[in-house]
Design a protein around this motif. Structure first.
Motif, short mmCIF file in Angstrom:
data_model
loop_
_atom_site.label_atom_id
_atom_site.label_comp_id
_atom_site.label_asym_id
_atom_site.label_seq_id
_atom_site.Cartn_x
_atom_site.Cartn_y
_atom_site.Cartn_z
N PRO A 290 0.84 -1.20 0.00
CA PRO A 290 0.00 0.00 0.00
C PRO A 290 0.87 1.25 0.00
N GLY A 291 0.43 2.24 -0.75
CA GLY A 291 1.19 3.47 -0.89
C GLY A 291 1.96 3.56 -2.18
N ASP B 226 -7.06 4.29 -5.03
CA ASP B 226 -7.72 5.60 -4.97
C ASP B 226 -7.71 6.28 -6.34
N THR C 8 -3.15 5.14 -6.66
CA THR C 8 -2.31 4.61 -5.59
C THR C 8 -3.00 3.43 -4.90
N ARG D 217 -4.16 1.40 -2.01
CA ARG D 217 -4.42 1.68 -0.60
C ARG D 217 -4.56 0.39 0.22
N TRP D 218 -4.92 -0.72 -0.44
CA TRP D 218 -5.13 -2.00 0.24
C TRP D 218 -4.91 -3.11 -0.75
N LEU E 32 -10.25 3.50 3.96
CA LEU E 32 -9.05 4.03 3.33
C LEU E 32 -9.29 5.08 2.25
N ILE E 33 -10.48 5.12 1.69
CA ILE E 33 -10.75 6.05 0.59
C ILE E 33 -11.59 7.22 1.08
#
Length: 203
Positions: free
Chosen positions: A32-33, A172, A176, A178-179, A202-203
């Motif tokens: 993630p990221g 997202d 990116t 996120r999970w 997360l969003i």
């Protein structure tokens, strides 16, 4: 299948699952990221489209599945149709499924399971490879598949038997990750409720 196939045919699959479970999630899986890789894909009719074009700068759930030949994949995709399409649409998000199979296999998946979301072919596993989620059936599993009339390499667009581990990502609007939820044991999949919970957190 357990009721229809001989035990000696099914035994290699059980051993393969044992090995996959023991090995677990690969160490180099995307985190993630990081940004979701992009590549040229094919839609169900063989028309080219990049993954980022399909995402359209909106958040999405991206699902990697093995192919139309996989009964577990078909069950999961039908569940996602029933339990994710509308909730994600209400959140302004999309749903995309990707496999390495030829476009005609992608079309079969869409029609057989009456899917309304985007289903794409990643010929050569370009994106799945960059995500670090690739695997290949063992030689014994391939032999058992052949007994059952299944040839994964023939169904794949690149002529190999390399396939992605069943994987779900929440991405997202910037692309990116996120999970990410990777399942080396291909019998199990990301549950719709867990996907929505991850999205909402997360969003």
């Amino acid at each position: 299948m357990a009721e229809q196939a001989p035990a000696e045919v099914l035994a290699p699959f059980a051993e393969e699952l044992r090995q996959l479970a023991a090995t677990g999630v690969p160490d180099d899986v995307a985190r993630p990221g990081t940004r979701l890789p992009d590549a040229d894909l094919l839609d169900a009719h063989g028309s080219p489209v990049t993954l980022h074009e399909a995402l359209g700068r909106r958040p999405a759930v991206v699902v990697f599945y093995r192919g139309a030949w996989c009964p577990y994949c078909n069950l999961a995709l039908r569940a996602y149709q029933d339990e994710l399409v509308e909730p994600l649409a209400a959140r302004g998000a999309g749903l995309i499924a990707i496999s390495p199979q030829k476009p005609d296999g992608t079309l079969t998946v869409r029609e057989t399971n009456q899917l309304t979301f985007t289903v794409l072919s990643d010929a050569g596993n370009t994106i799945a490879g960059r995500l670090g989620i690739l695997t290949e059936p063992t030689d014994d599993a391939k032999a058992a598949q052949a007994v059952l009339g299944l040839d994964v390499a023939a169904s794949n667009a690149d002529g190999t038997a390399v396939i992605p581990m069943p994987t779900t990502l929440v991405v997202d609007g910037s692309g990116t990750i996120r999970w990410i939820d990777v399942h080396p044991d291909y019998v199990s999949r990301s549950e719709p409720a867990a996907i929505l919970a991850a999205y909402d957190a997360l969003i």
